[in-house]
Design an enzyme around this catalytic site. Structure first.
Site, short mmCIF file in Angstrom:
data_model
loop_
_atom_site.label_atom_id
_atom_site.label_comp_id
_atom_site.label_asym_id
_atom_site.label_seq_id
_atom_site.Cartn_x
_atom_site.Cartn_y
_atom_site.Cartn_z
N LYS A 199 0.86 -1.19 0.00
CA LYS A 199 0.00 0.00 0.00
C LYS A 199 0.89 1.24 0.00
CE LYS A 199 -1.49 2.75 3.10
NZ LYS A 199 -1.47 4.03 2.36
N GLU A 273 10.36 0.94 10.09
CA GLU A 273 11.37 1.98 9.86
C GLU A 273 10.67 3.31 10.08
OE1 GLU A 273 14.44 1.49 9.29
OE2 GLU A 273 14.52 -0.60 8.66
N CYS A 307 14.26 10.95 6.71
CA CYS A 307 14.31 10.50 8.10
C CYS A 307 15.72 10.57 8.68
CB CYS A 307 13.75 9.09 8.20
SG CYS A 307 14.39 8.04 6.91
N GLU A 405 10.11 15.76 14.76
CA GLU A 405 10.47 15.79 13.34
C GLU A 405 9.74 16.95 12.68
OE1 GLU A 405 11.21 11.90 10.89
OE2 GLU A 405 9.32 11.75 11.93
P1 NAD Z 1 2.84 8.30 7.76
O1 NAD Z 1 3.09 7.50 8.98
O2 NAD Z 1 1.85 9.37 7.80
O3 NAD Z 1 2.43 7.35 6.56
C1 NAD Z 1 3.23 6.24 6.20
C2 NAD Z 1 2.34 5.17 5.67
O4 NAD Z 1 1.61 4.62 6.77
C3 NAD Z 1 1.30 5.67 4.67
O5 NAD Z 1 1.18 4.75 3.60
C4 NAD Z 1 0.03 5.73 5.50
O6 NAD Z 1 -1.12 5.58 4.74
C5 NAD Z 1 0.24 4.55 6.42
N1 NAD Z 1 -0.58 4.55 7.64
C6 NAD Z 1 -1.04 5.62 8.32
N2 NAD Z 1 -1.81 5.20 9.35
C7 NAD Z 1 -1.82 3.85 9.31
C8 NAD Z 1 -2.46 2.84 10.10
N3 NAD Z 1 -3.24 3.14 11.11
N4 NAD Z 1 -2.24 1.55 9.77
C9 NAD Z 1 -1.45 1.23 8.72
N5 NAD Z 1 -0.86 2.13 7.93
C10 NAD Z 1 -1.03 3.44 8.23
O7 NAD Z 1 4.29 8.81 7.30
P2 NAD Z 1 4.59 9.76 6.08
O8 NAD Z 1 4.16 11.10 6.56
O9 NAD Z 1 4.08 9.20 4.82
O10 NAD Z 1 6.18 9.66 5.99
C11 NAD Z 1 7.01 10.40 6.80
C12 NAD Z 1 7.49 9.56 7.98
O11 NAD Z 1 8.18 8.40 7.51
C13 NAD Z 1 8.47 10.32 8.81
O12 NAD Z 1 8.22 10.09 10.18
C14 NAD Z 1 9.81 9.71 8.40
O13 NAD Z 1 10.82 9.86 9.35
C15 NAD Z 1 9.44 8.31 8.16
N6 NAD Z 1 10.42 7.65 7.27
C16 NAD Z 1 11.31 6.77 7.82
C17 NAD Z 1 12.27 6.15 7.02
C18 NAD Z 1 13.25 5.17 7.61
O14 NAD Z 1 13.94 4.49 6.86
N7 NAD Z 1 13.33 5.02 8.93
C19 NAD Z 1 12.31 6.42 5.65
C20 NAD Z 1 11.39 7.32 5.12
C21 NAD Z 1 10.44 7.92 5.95
#
Ligand code: NAD
Length: 502
Positions: A199, A273, A307, A405
C-alpha cells in the site's frame, strides 16, 4: 494561519507550463491484483493526486477497502507456494530483469516521481538509481545466503538448518521516497521467496503503480499486488489480516504503533522503519567547512523530508559562531523551485498542503519561543508548498524544534560545552535512527560513535548510504533493517530439521 511572507533570500524558480508532461506516462490508476489492474469503476470513491509544486491535480486513485485488501491477499496466498519453490538462481533472474526494466524506464519514473512529490530531478534520478541497485544487490545476495553448517550436534542426530520464506508480507510505504522505499521492501521480500501486497502512501501512489505496470510481465500473477488508499483502512486491514505473515512499514511513529497493535492479534512479525531527528555533533577540532558543506546537502536533501536528515546541529560553543556563519553562507546558495524549472533546482516544495502547514507552524512556534532564523524562517509565495531553507539559531535545550520531526528544509543549531554534554543531548530524543560526529580526534570518533544510540553513525560525513550496509533505527525509530543481507534475514524464517541416523 501560516505566515506566507516571502523570505528575502529565496525565490521560487518556476517551470514553463507542461514541463513535466506526465499525462501520457501515467500508470493505470487502479489496484493491481493477481497480475492485472482492476477494471475502471467510476462509482468507487477516488482520491485526488496533487502536484505539490503547482497544486494542480494530476490523477485520481481509488480509496481501497478492506475487501480490496482481502482480494489482494488471496492472490498473494495463491502465488506463494510456486514463488517460494523457485531456486535462488531463478528468483535472482527475475530480480535482475526487474532492475533492467526500471533502468530502461528511469526517465519516466523520475519525471512521475518529481510530478507527484515535487522532488528536484537530481533527487528523483538518485531514487531511481537506488531502486535499480537495490534489486541488483538483492538478486546477488539471495544466491549467497548461507546457514549454519549441517552436522551432528546431538549424538547420532544430523541437524540441517533451512532458511524459508515467511509467506505473504504486507508493506506500507511513506510519501518522501515513494519508489525507493517500495524497492527497499519489495526487493528483499521477493528475494527471500515471499509474495506481497503493498500500500503506497495515499499522497504518492503513482510510481508504485507504474512499477507494477512495468513488471507485470516479469513476475507471476499474485507475487506483487498493489492496493491504494488510506492507512487507517488499507494499512490497518493488512496489519490485522490473518493470512498476512508479516507487516513492514516505513512511516511515522504513530503509524508504526498502529500497525504493531493491529499485528498483535495474529502475532505476525512486524518490521518498522520510523522517524528520525539526527544529531550532527561538531567538536572544536572539526573541519568546519566540510561540516557546513555536508549539512547543506544532508540537511536539505529532498527538502529535508528525510528520516536521516542532518537537522539538529550540536556544535561546541567555541566554534559555534564560525560554524553558523559558514552554514548560513552555504544555505543562502540553495536554489528553490519546481522540478520542471531545470536541473539546477535543489529544493522543491514540501509534499502537501497539510504538511506545509505543519512545517510553517513549527517555524511560528519557534519564533514565538524567541528562537531566531539566521536565514529563511518562513513560507515562500505560492502556488505550491514552498518553504525557505532555514537555519534556526539560539535554540535552547529541549525546544520543540529539536525534539520533533519537522521534516522540512529546517536545521536547528544548539551549542554544548563538553563531550559528555554533547552525547547526553544527542541521545536525548525519542528517536535513534542516525547521527553524525565531526572530529579529527581518532579516540573521540570511536568513543562517541559507540555511545550514540542510533542505528547509523557517520564520522565526518552524513547521509551517505550503500545497499550493502543496513539501515534502520533504535528506540522510537523502530526495529528491523532495510538493505543489506540483514533485510534478507528479516524476511526469512529459520527451520531446524534433525535426522536420527543412529
Ligand atoms: P505516515 O506514517 O503518515 O504514513 C506512512 C504510511 O503509513 C502511509 O502509507 C500511510 O497511509 C500509512 N498509515 C497511516 N496510518 C496507518 C495505520 N493506522 N495503519 C497502517 N498504515 C497506516 O508517514 P509519512 O508522513 O508518509 O512519511 C514520513 C514519515 O516516515 C516520517 O516520520 C519519516 O521519518 C518516516 N520515514 C522513515 C524512514 C526510515 O527508513 N526510517 C524512511 C522514510 C520515511
Amino acid at each position: 494561519m501560516p505566515n506566507t511572507t516571502l523570505a528575502e533570500h529565496a525565490t521560487v524558480h518556476r517551470a514553463p507550463a507542461g514541463a513535466l508532461n506526465v499525462r501520457e506516462d501515467l500508470p493505470p490508476t487502479r489496484h493491481f491484483i493477481a497480475g492485472a489492474f482492476d477494471t475502471p469503476d467510476r462509482s468507487r470513491l477516488h482520491a485526488d493526486i496533487v502536484d505539490p509544486g503547482t497544486e494542480q491535480i494530476i490523477a485520481a486513485v481509488p480509496e481501497g477497502t478492506a475487501g480490496d485488501v482481502d482480494r489482494a491477499v488471496a492472490a498473494a496466498v495463491a502465488a506463494k507456494r510456486d514463488w517460494a519453490k523457485l531456486v535462488p538462481k531463478e528468483r535472482a533472474t527475475v530480480l535482475h530483469r526487474i532492475a533492467d526494466r526500471i533502468e530502461q524506464n528511469a526517465e519516466i519514473l523520475a519525471r512521475l516521481e518529481s510530478a507527484n512529490t515535487g522532488k528536484p530531478f537530481d533527487v528523483s534520478h538518485d531514487d531511481v538509481a537506488g531502486t535499480v541497485d537495490t534489486f541488483r544487490f538483492m538478486a546477488g545476495a539471495l544466491r549467497a545466503t548461507t546457514s549454519m553448517g549441517a552436522g551432528d550436534y546431538a549424538q547420532n542426530h544430523l541437524s540441517v538448518i533451512l532458511r524459508e520464506p515467511l509467506g505473504v508480507v504486507g508493506v506500507v510505504t511513506p510519501w518522501n521516497y515513494p519508489l525507493l522505499m517500495a524497492a527497499w521492501k519489495i526487493a528483499p521480500i521477493l528475494a527471500a521467496g515471499n509474495t506481497l501486497v503493498i500500500k503506497p502512501s495515499e499522497q504518492t501512489p503513482l510510481t508504485t503503480l507504474k512499477f507494477a505496470e512495468l513488471i507485470a510481465d516479469l513476475v507471476p500473477a499474485g507475487v506483487v499486488n498493489v492496493v491504494t488508499g488510506r492507512g487507517s483502512i488499507v494499512g490497518a486491514r493488512l496489519s490485522e489480516h490473518p493470512d498476512v505473515d508479516m507487516i513492514a512499514l516505513t512511516g511515522s511513529v504513530g503509524s508504526g504503533q498502529a500497525v504493531a497493535r493491529g499485528a498483535a492479534e495474529t502475532l505476525k512479525r512486524v518490521h518498522l522503519e520510523l522517524g528520525g531527528k539526527a544529531p550532527v555533533v561538531i567538536f572544536d577540532d572539526a573541519d568546519l567547512d566540510d561540516a557546513a558543506a555536508s549539512v547543506r546537502t544532508a540537511g536539505y536533501w529532498n527538502s529535508g523530508q528525510e528520516c536521516g536528515a542532518a537537522c539538529r546541529v550540536l556544535v561546541h560553543e567555541s566554534v559555534a559562531d564560525a560554524f553558523t556563519r559558514k552554514l548560513v553562507d552555504q544555505v543562502s546558495t540553495l536554489v528553490v523551485g519546481e522540478p520542471g524549472a531545470g536541473e539546477h533546482i535543489e529544493i522543491g516544495p514540501v509534499v502537501s498542503k497539510a504538511h506545509f502547514e505543519r512545517v510553517v507552524a513549527h517555524l511560528e512556534t519557534a519564533a514565538q519561543q524567541g528562537i531566531t532564523a539566521a536565514i529563511g524562517g518562513a513560507a515562500l509565495d505560492g502556488p505550491g508548498y514552498f518553504v525557505a531553507p532555514t537555519v534556526l539559531v539560539g535554540v535552547p535545550e529541549g525546544a520543540e524544534c529539536t525534539r520533533e520531526e519537522i521534516f522540512g528544509p529546517v536545521v536547528t543549531v544548539e551549542t554544548f560545552a563538553d563531550e559528555d554534554e554533547a552525547i547526553r543531548r544527542a541521545n536525548d530524543v525519542p528517536f535513534g535512527l542516525s547521527a553524525s560526529i565531526w572530529t579529527e580526534n581518532a579516540r573521540r570518533s570511536h568513543d562517541v560513535a559507540a555511545r550514540i544510540d542510533a542505528g547509523t553513525v557517520w564520522v565526518n560525513s552524513h547521509l551517505v548510504l550503500a545497499t550493502e550496509v543496513p539501515w534502520g533505527g533504535f528506540k522510537g525509530s523502530g526495529y528491523g533493517r532495510d538493505l543489506s543481507i540483514y533485510a534478507l534475514d528479516d524476511y526469512s524464517r529459520t527451520k531446524h530439521v534433525m535426522h536420527n541416523h543412529g
